[in-house]
Enzyme design. Structure first.
Site, PDB file in Angstrom:
ATOM      1  N   PHE A  68       0.675  -1.430  -0.199  1.00  0.00           N
ATOM      2  CA  PHE A  68       0.321   0.111   0.094  1.00  0.00           C
ATOM      3  C   PHE A  68       0.864   1.176   0.036  1.00  0.00           C
ATOM      4  O   PHE A  68      -0.127   2.278   0.369  1.00  0.00           O
ATOM      5  CB  PHE A  68      -0.715   0.257   1.308  1.00  0.00           C
ATOM      6  CG  PHE A  68      -2.052  -1.495   0.992  1.00  0.00           C
ATOM      7  CD1 PHE A  68      -3.181  -1.473   0.457  1.00  0.00           C
ATOM      8  CD2 PHE A  68      -1.444  -2.426   2.215  1.00  0.00           C
ATOM      9  CE1 PHE A  68      -4.158  -2.335   0.462  1.00  0.00           C
ATOM     10  CE2 PHE A  68      -2.304  -3.572   2.441  1.00  0.00           C
ATOM     11  CZ  PHE A  68      -3.250  -3.620   1.317  1.00  0.00           C
ATOM     12  N   ALA A 125       7.698  -5.743  17.663  1.00  0.00           N
ATOM     13  CA  ALA A 125       7.045  -4.483  18.718  1.00  0.00           C
ATOM     14  C   ALA A 125       5.783  -4.688  19.950  1.00  0.00           C
ATOM     15  O   ALA A 125       7.200  -3.127  20.577  1.00  0.00           O
ATOM     16  CB  ALA A 125       5.833  -3.831  17.757  1.00  0.00           C
ATOM     17  N   LYS A 176      12.991 -13.163   5.012  1.00  0.00           N
ATOM     18  CA  LYS A 176      13.275 -13.812   6.686  1.00  0.00           C
ATOM     19  C   LYS A 176      11.839 -13.971   6.281  1.00  0.00           C
ATOM     20  O   LYS A 176      11.540 -15.098   6.685  1.00  0.00           O
ATOM     21  CB  LYS A 176      13.518 -13.181   7.624  1.00  0.00           C
ATOM     22  CG  LYS A 176      12.730 -11.410   7.518  1.00  0.00           C
ATOM     23  CD  LYS A 176      11.580 -11.638   8.789  1.00  0.00           C
ATOM     24  CE  LYS A 176      11.390 -10.659   8.777  1.00  0.00           C
ATOM     25  NZ  LYS A 176      11.808  -9.145   9.522  1.00  0.00           N
ATOM     26  N   ARG A 240       3.256 -13.524  12.835  1.00  0.00           N
ATOM     27  CA  ARG A 240       2.338 -13.043  11.294  1.00  0.00           C
ATOM     28  C   ARG A 240       2.959 -14.366  10.433  1.00  0.00           C
ATOM     29  O   ARG A 240       1.510 -14.551   9.672  1.00  0.00           O
ATOM     30  CB  ARG A 240       1.602 -11.881  11.559  1.00  0.00           C
ATOM     31  CG  ARG A 240       1.582 -10.994  12.370  1.00  0.00           C
ATOM     32  CD  ARG A 240       0.751  -9.669  11.543  1.00  0.00           C
ATOM     33  NE  ARG A 240       1.499  -8.793  10.945  1.00  0.00           N
ATOM     34  CZ  ARG A 240       2.195  -8.209  11.141  1.00  0.00           C
ATOM     35  NH1 ARG A 240       2.196  -7.587  12.521  1.00  0.00           N
ATOM     36  NH2 ARG A 240       3.234  -7.198  10.620  1.00  0.00           N
ATOM     37  N   ASN A 241       3.517 -13.913   9.974  1.00  0.00           N
ATOM     38  CA  ASN A 241       3.861 -14.656   8.725  1.00  0.00           C
ATOM     39  C   ASN A 241       4.048 -16.147   8.934  1.00  0.00           C
ATOM     40  O   ASN A 241       3.610 -17.391   8.589  1.00  0.00           O
ATOM     41  CB  ASN A 241       5.659 -14.288   8.393  1.00  0.00           C
ATOM     42  CG  ASN A 241       5.384 -12.980   7.540  1.00  0.00           C
ATOM     43  OD1 ASN A 241       4.950 -12.626   6.405  1.00  0.00           O
ATOM     44  ND2 ASN A 241       5.872 -12.217   8.558  1.00  0.00           N
ATOM     45  N   GLU A 266       3.090  -9.950   5.507  1.00  0.00           N
ATOM     46  CA  GLU A 266       3.945  -9.598   4.265  1.00  0.00           C
ATOM     47  C   GLU A 266       4.724 -10.450   3.025  1.00  0.00           C
ATOM     48  O   GLU A 266       4.890 -10.499   2.669  1.00  0.00           O
ATOM     49  CB  GLU A 266       5.104  -8.565   4.903  1.00  0.00           C
ATOM     50  CG  GLU A 266       4.484  -7.233   5.477  1.00  0.00           C
ATOM     51  CD  GLU A 266       3.870  -6.124   4.507  1.00  0.00           C
ATOM     52  OE1 GLU A 266       4.042  -6.766   3.607  1.00  0.00           O
ATOM     53  OE2 GLU A 266       4.531  -4.902   4.725  1.00  0.00           O
TER      54      GLU A 266
END
Length: 321
Positions: A68, A125, A176, A240-241, A266
């Site tokens: 985005f 994070a 990665k 998340r991946n 991502e």
């Protein structure tokens, strides 16, 4: 949170449809969208107005997802002064142009010489919000900018190293995430540490082979922005991946896995670029290729592991020659 703890005034720019989160940050000093249990300092404010956010800014910390970024930056580039440094926290490859963030930002800004820096390394994070001691790397083709970002961000619990090898940081940071999908996939299939480590190690070998075709420095790939980021993303438990890979292994449904991964994956977009990139760069990277085929639905999760385990026998360092 990191910059505000050092006394810097921070303005968070959000989308118009996120107005309720802006109001919450400004009134309750909490962000219901991300880490709602963590209180923000008074010097953190939010707005949906790009002009307000960019006025008198000394740095822009860019965290818009890769796919985005181009459209978002293009819409506000007239508000971004040519000398205002942008520090990219986003990592990945554009599915439209096969560019890393450096190329995406320069194209969107229509400025080849805009001061850009890229922050990467093993840094969840949540860990930063919890003030866990963390080490990262900032890379920029402008050494003085890398040094400025180092001074801006470094603290007793957040150590920043510098580099001029933007390519190595970007390749490692983007790919990665693809390895994390494979690691999560192995976990979802019920395989243990042996299998997970084998997939990640051989996949890391592929990343290094591919990185050399871009001119990346091996020393940088073996640092925080390379292998350090791989270790955290694959084995840290919060990726998340990796979660996407686990869900894909269990349910075999890409859309379902994307929906329940807990945020933007991502690595999914990056994996979609792999086959084109390998062909374009004339690179031999069988593990990355197999992951890309699996994400594209051409290879089942179980077949992916079997494929990698039945690759031709040979010396481990064969592709290093």
């Amino acid at each position: 949170a990191l910059l505000s703890r050092k006394g810097h005034a921070v303005t968070v720019l959000m989308l118009p449809q996120e107005k309720k989160f802006v109001d919450a940050i400004n009134t309750t000093h909490r962000n219901p969208m991300s880490f709602p249990d963590h209180e923000l300092l008074d010097n953190v404010v939010a707005t949906t107005d790009p002009d307000e956010a960019l006025k008198d800014a000394d740095f822009v910390m860019h965290a818009v997802p890769v796919q985005f970024t181009a459209g978002y930056i293009a819409r506000i580039r007239h508000l971004i002064p040519a000398d205002l440094p942008i520090v990219s926290l986003s990592k990945g490859i554009s599915v439209d142009t096969l560019e890393f963030m450096d190329g995406i930002l320069k194209r969107a800004l229509q400025r080849e010489d805009h001061p850009l820096a890229f922050l990467g390394g093993p840094s969840y994070a949540l860990g930063i919000m919890d003030n866990d001691p963390t080490c990262v790397t900032v890379a920029s083709s402008y050494p003085q900018l890398a040094r400025a970002v180092q001074v801006l961000c470094s603290s007793a619990t957040f150590r920043v190293f510098t580099s001029t090898d933007v390519t190595a940081l970007e390749v490692g940071s983007a790919l990665k995430n693809v390895l994390a999908i494979a690691c999560g996939l192995a976990q979802g299939l019920g395989y243990g540490a042996n299998t997970q480590t084998a997939l990640v190690t051989r996949g890391w070998h592929d990343i290094r082979v591919l990185s050399r075709t871009y001119g990346a420095n091996d020393k940088m790939m073996n640092g925080l922005g390379g292998i350090g980021d791989v270790m955290l993303t694959c084995f840290g438990g919060l990726s998340r991946n990796a979660r996407f890979g686990q869900l894909l292994a269990k349910h075999g449904d890409v859309e379902l896995a994307l929906k329940h991964a807990g945020g933007v994956v991502e690595g999914y977009g990056t994996a979609q670029c792999i086959l084109q990139i390998l062909k374009q760069r004339n690179a031999h990277a069988p593990v990355l290729k197999a992951i890309a085929q699996m994400v594209a639905g051409k290879l089942s999760p179980k077949r992916l592991v079997m494929f990698i385990m039945t690759l031709p026998l040979g010396p481990e360092d064969e592709a290093e020659e």
